[in-house]
Scaffold this active site. Structure first.
Site, short mmCIF file in Angstrom:
data_model
loop_
_atom_site.label_atom_id
_atom_site.label_comp_id
_atom_site.label_asym_id
_atom_site.label_seq_id
_atom_site.Cartn_x
_atom_site.Cartn_y
_atom_site.Cartn_z
N GLN A 1 0.89 -1.17 0.00
CA GLN A 1 0.00 0.00 0.00
C GLN A 1 0.93 1.21 0.00
OE1 GLN A 1 -3.24 0.88 -0.36
NE2 GLN A 1 -2.53 2.98 -0.10
N GLY B 1 -10.76 0.88 1.99
CA GLY B 1 -11.87 0.35 1.23
C GLY B 1 -11.38 -0.07 -0.15
N MET C 1 -8.06 0.94 -3.28
CA MET C 1 -6.87 1.70 -3.67
C MET C 1 -6.75 1.64 -5.18
SD MET C 1 -4.32 3.58 -2.86
CE MET C 1 -3.42 4.29 -4.23
N ASN D 1 -4.82 1.55 -7.65
CA ASN D 1 -3.61 1.21 -8.38
C ASN D 1 -3.95 1.03 -9.86
OD1 ASN D 1 -2.00 1.21 -6.00
ND2 ASN D 1 -2.95 -0.74 -5.44
N HIS E 1 -10.92 7.23 -10.20
CA HIS E 1 -9.54 7.70 -10.05
C HIS E 1 -8.73 7.52 -11.34
CE1 HIS E 1 -8.97 9.07 -5.97
NE2 HIS E 1 -9.43 7.96 -5.43
N GLU F 1 -9.32 13.27 -4.41
CA GLU F 1 -10.45 12.58 -3.78
C GLU F 1 -11.80 13.28 -3.96
OE1 GLU F 1 -10.25 9.61 -2.95
OE2 GLU F 1 -8.07 9.35 -2.78
N ARG G 1 -10.05 -3.26 8.18
CA ARG G 1 -10.30 -2.03 7.43
C ARG G 1 -10.46 -0.88 8.42
NH1 ARG G 1 -15.43 -1.01 3.45
NH2 ARG G 1 -15.02 1.20 3.03
N LYS H 1 -11.42 2.20 8.52
CA LYS H 1 -12.67 2.96 8.65
C LYS H 1 -13.73 2.20 9.47
CE LYS H 1 -16.58 3.48 5.95
NZ LYS H 1 -17.37 3.57 4.77
N1 BES Z 1 -6.80 6.59 -2.59
C1 BES Z 1 -7.72 6.25 -1.58
C2 BES Z 1 -7.13 5.46 -0.45
C3 BES Z 1 -6.04 6.17 0.31
C4 BES Z 1 -6.12 7.51 0.59
C5 BES Z 1 -4.96 5.46 0.75
C6 BES Z 1 -5.08 8.13 1.27
C7 BES Z 1 -3.94 6.09 1.42
C8 BES Z 1 -4.00 7.43 1.69
C9 BES Z 1 -8.92 5.49 -2.14
O1 BES Z 1 -9.28 5.87 -3.43
C10 BES Z 1 -10.09 5.82 -1.27
O2 BES Z 1 -10.47 6.95 -1.22
N2 BES Z 1 -10.63 4.82 -0.61
C11 BES Z 1 -11.77 4.98 0.27
C12 BES Z 1 -13.00 4.44 -0.35
C13 BES Z 1 -13.81 5.41 -1.10
C14 BES Z 1 -15.07 4.76 -1.62
C15 BES Z 1 -14.13 6.67 -0.38
C16 BES Z 1 -11.52 4.17 1.52
O3 BES Z 1 -10.58 3.38 1.53
O4 BES Z 1 -12.29 4.32 2.46
ZN ZN Z 2 -10.17 7.75 -3.46
#
Ligand code: BES
Ligand code: ZN
Length: 623
Positions: free
Chosen positions: A156, A285, A287, A289, A316, A335, A572, A574
Site C-alpha cells: 500500500q 476500502g 486503492m 492502483n 480515479h 479525492e 479495514r 474505517k
Molecule cells: N486513494 C484512496 C485510499 C487512500 C487515501 C490510501 C489516502 C492512502 C491514503 C482510495 O481511493 C479511497 O479513497 N478509498 C476509500 C473508499 C472510497 C469509496 C471513499 C476508503 O478506503 O475508504
Molecule cells: Zn479515493
C-alpha cells in the site's frame, strides 16, 4: 460564513502564483530534488522472500538533469531500507561504485538517500532489501487468508510508503514508467499495477511493464494464491479461490461502469481495468492502483450495495491517476473530484435515487464530524506540513470536495460542467497539478467564459474557507424520508419493529434508519430491533459496523461477542477505528478494547496499527 483572516494570505498567493516554484507546490513529504534531477524510469528486480518477510533485489533509476549545477546530488526517499550497494552508469551497461549517504530517520518521512552523481551519469543502480516491518508491506500468514494454505503479501504505497519498498523520489510530482521482474515461491501469483507480460502462473517468475508515467504512490504489488475471472472485455477480478465466485457476482457491473465513465469523461487511458480482492486486513476500502484496483472483501455484501467503492476507484483513472495532486495538500483534487465522478457513474448505472442516498449519507456524516474537527482541518486545501498524511487525512477533501464540484455543476448546468471536466482531464492528462493550477484553469475556462454565475470569491471560500459554505447543494432522498417516517412510528410505539415495512430496504436505507435513531437508545429497543432484523448477525460490513457502534454506545451486551469477532476478522481502518473509539469511552470498554486489540494487533496492517495504537494509548504495552 467568512474566510478566516489567517488564510487570506494563502489565498492571495494561491491565486497570484500558479507555478511549480511557489511554496504551495512544495512537497513537504519528500526529501527529493526533482527540480534539479528528475527520475523518469525505474527497472525493478525483486525477490519476494516470505520466510524473512522481505523483498530483496535491485532498482535501476534513469533520470534527467534539470539543473546546470554539475555537482548536484540525487536525493531519494527511503524508509527502513537496507541499502547494500549504489552504483552509477553513463550507458546503463557498465557500472562503477558511487558514494552515498543515508540521512537520519524521521518518524514520518524516513531517511534521505543522497547519491553523488558524476558527470554524464544517467543511471543509478541500488541493491537493497526491505525491512520486515516496512510500512508499505503487509505479510500475511496462511491463517489470515481465505484459502488458509498459502501466505499472502501486498503493498500500500499511498501516500508516502512507496519509499519503504523502493528507493525513489517519492513525491506525486514525479512520474515514472517502470518495468519489474518479480520472483516468488512457486504456485503463487504475482500481480502489479502494470501490464502483466504473459507470465506462466506458477513458475514464480513474473514480468511487468508500466508504459504510462505514474507517480510512485501508484506502484503496487500483491502475491498470493489467486484466481482470475473475466468480467468483460477489458475487465476482470482476481481473488483468493474461495472468494472468486462471490467477487465475480458482486462486481458484475464493472464493465458497464467503465462505459459510462468513458462517455462522460473521455477514453480510459490504462488498457485493462481489473480488481483484486484483498484479504480482510487490507486497511482501506479501495486503492486505485492503475489497471488493478485493490479492494476490501468487506465490499462483498452479496447484493452489489457497496460497489460505490468500485465506481470510486475506477473514477480515479481520471481524477488522480491521470490528473494527479502535486502535493498531499492538494489531496482534494484527487479525492473530491473522484467522489463527484463516482456519484455520476453510480447515477448512470443504478439511477438517481441510489446516487442521492449515497450523497445524503455522506453529507449527513460530514455535518456530524465537522464539530469535532479543528478549524484548520475543515479546509479542503489541508495543511499537512509536519504531519503524517495517513493520520491527517479526513473526510473533508472527499465530501466537501464532492459538494464543491456538485455546486459548480448545479451553478453552471450539467452540459457545461461535464464539458469543462472532460476538457480538464484532457488538458492536464499525465500531469501533477496544484490547487492554484486548478483555480486558474477554472477561472479561465468556466468562470470567465460564463460570467455572472459563480464568483471567484465563492470558489475560494469553498477551497480555502473553513466549514461548509451556505450555498452548498443539498442531496435529496424521498426514500430516506419514508425511512424517517417508519423510524418515528417505531420510536413512538405506534408500530412494533416486526411490523415495520423494511422488506424493500437497501443497505443505504438501513444505514440511514440506524443513524437517525436517537442516542442513547434503550437496551429493550435495541433488543427489539435485533429480534426483528438479526442485526448483530448481519454480514453486511457497513450495517454490522453501524449496529455494533450502537451496541457499544448503549451497553447492548448481547452483541459483545460479535464486536470481538468483527474486530478480529476485519482490519479495514474505517470500520474498526470508530468501534475502538467508542470502546475507550468507558473504563470497562477500554479494558475490553485492549484485550481484543492485543489479539488483533498482529493481524492488522501497519496503517491501522498506528491509528488504533493512538486510540488505545497502546505505547508501552506489550504487543
Ligand atoms: N486513494 C484512496 C485510499 C487512500 C487515501 C490510501 C489516502 C492512502 C491514503 C482510495 O481511493 C479511497 O479513497 N478509498 C476509500 C473508499 C472510497 C469509496 C471513499 C476508503 O478506503 O475508504
Ligand atoms: Zn479515493
Amino acid at each position: 460564513m467568512r474566510l478566516q483572516p489567517s488564510h487570506n494570505s494563502d489565498l492571495d498567493q494561491a491565486t497570484l502564483v500558479s507555478d511549480s516554484k511557489s511554496d504551495f507546490a512544495r512537497d513537504f513529504h519528500s526529501y527529493s530534488n526533482p527540480h534539479q534531477i528528475r527520475v523518469n524510469h525505474v527497472e525493478l528486480e525483486l525477490e519476494v522472500v516470505f520466510s524473512e518477510r522481505v523483498l530483496k533485489g535491485v532498482a535501476v533509476l534513469s533520470f534527467e538533469r534539470l539543473s546546470l549545477d554539475r555537482n548536484c546530488s540525487l536525493i531519494l526517499d527511503t524508509r527502513d531500507l537496507n541499502v547494500i550497494k549504489v552504483e552509477g552508469s553513463t550507458d546503463g551497461l557498465t557500472y562503477f561504485a558511487t558514494s552515498f549517504s543515508l540521512g537520519s530517520r524521521d518518524p514520518i518521512l524516513g531517511s534521505s538517500l543522497t547519491i553523488q552523481i558524476m558527470d554524464n551519469c544517467s543511471y543509478i543502480r541500488i541493491e537493497y532489501s526491505t525491512h520486515p516491518n516496512a510500512s508499505a508491506l503487509q505479510w500475511l500468514d496462511p491463517a489470515q487468508t481465505a484459502g488458509k494454505i498459502q501466505p499472502f503479501m501486498f503493498t500500500q504505497s499511498q501516500p508516502i510508503h512507496a519509499r519503504s519498498w523502493i528507493p525513489l523520489q517519492d513525491s506525486p510530482q514525479v512520474r515514472i514508467t517502470y518495468n519489474a521482474k518479480i520472483r516468488t515461491p512457486q504456485n503463487l501469483l504475482a500481480l502489479m499495477s502494470a501490464e502483466n507480460q504473459a507470465n506462466e502462473p506458477g513458475d514464480g517468475n513474473y514480468n511487468f511493464q508500466m508504459e504510462q508515467p505514474v507517480p510512485s504512490y501508484l506502484m503496487a504489488l500483491a502475491v498470493g494464491d489467486l484466481a482470475f475471472r473475466p468480467l468483460g472485455g477489458r475487465t476482470g477480478v482476481y481473488a483468493e479461490k474461495p472468494v472468486i465466485e462471490k467477487a465475480w457476482l458482486e462486481f458484475a457491473d464493472t464493465e458497464k461502469m467503465m462505459e459510462v465513465a468513458e462517455q462522460l469523461y473521455g477514453p480510459y487511458s490504462w488498457g485493462r481495468y481489473d480488481l483484486l480482492v484483498l484479504p480482510p486486513s487490507f486497511p482501506w476500502g479501495g486503492m486505485e492502483n492503475p489497471r488493478l484496483t485493490f479492494i476490501t472483501p468487506t465490499a462483498l455484501a452479496g447484493d452489489k450495495s457497496l460497489v460505490a467503492l468500485v465506481a470510486h476507484e475506477l473514477a480515479h483513472s481520471w481524477s488522480g491517476n491521470l490528473v494527479t495532486n502535486a502535493t498531499w495538500r492538494d489531496f482534494w483534487l484527487n479525492e473530491g473530484v473522484t467522489v463527484y465522478v463516482e456519484r455520476r457513474i453510480l447515477e448512470e448505472v443504478y439511477g438517481r435515487e441510489r446516487e442521492e442516498m449515497e450523497a445524503l449519507l455522506a453529507s449527513e456524516n460530514l455535518e456530524k464530524i465537522l464539530p469535532g474537527l479543528e478549524e484548520q482541518d475543515r479546509i479542503m486545501h489541508i495543511d499537512l506540513k509536519g504531519r503524517d498524511p495517513d493520520e491527517g487525512i479526513t473526510r473533508i477533501p472527499y465530501d466537501k470536495g464532492a459538494l464543491f464540484l456538485r455546486y459548480l455543476e448545479e451553478t453552471f448546468g450539467r452540459d457545461l460542467f461535464d464539458r469543462f471536466l472532460r476538457d480538464y482531464f484532457t488538458h492536464f492528462a499525465f500531469q501533477s497539478i496544484t490547487t492554484a493550477d486548478f483555480i486558474n484553469y477554472l477561472k479561465e475556462n468556466l468562470l470567465g467564459k460564463n460570467p455572472g454565475l459563480a464568483s471567484l470569491e465563492s470558489v475560494l471560500e469553498w477551497i480555502y474557507g473553513s466549514g461548509i459554505p451556505l450555498n452548498a447543494p443539498q442531496p435529496k432522498s424521498d426514500a430516506f424520508k419514508r425511512v424517517e417516517v417508519q423510524a418515528d412510528q417505531w420510536l413512538q410505539g405506534t408500530t412494533p419493529a416486526s411490523k415495520l415495512e423494511t422488506a424493500s430496504w437497501t443497505t443505504h436505507e438501513w444505514l440511514h434508519f440506524l443513524r437517525c435513531l436517537p442516542q442513547p437508545l434503550d437496551v429493550e429497543k435495541m433488543l427489539e430491533l435485533d429480534e426483528a432484523f438479526h442485526l448483530t448477525q448481519s454480514d453486511n460490513a457497513e450495517i454490522a459496523h453501524q449496529w455494533l457502534l450502537m451496541a457499544i454506545r448503549n451497553n447492548y451486551r448481547q452483541a459483545y461477542p460479535r464486536v470481538e469477532e468483527f474486530l478480529l476478522s476485519t482490519g479495514r481502518r474505517k470500520l474498526i477505528s470508530p468501534l475502538y473509539q467508542e470502546l475507550v469511552k468507558t473504563p470497562e470498554g477500554k479494558r475490553k478494547g485492549i484485550a481484543i486489540y492485543s489479539q488483533a494487533r498482529p493481524t492488522y496492517h501497519p496503517v491501522a496499527v498506528t491509528t488504533i495504537d493512538n486510540i488505545l494509548d497502546w505505547n508501552g504495552k506489550i504487543s
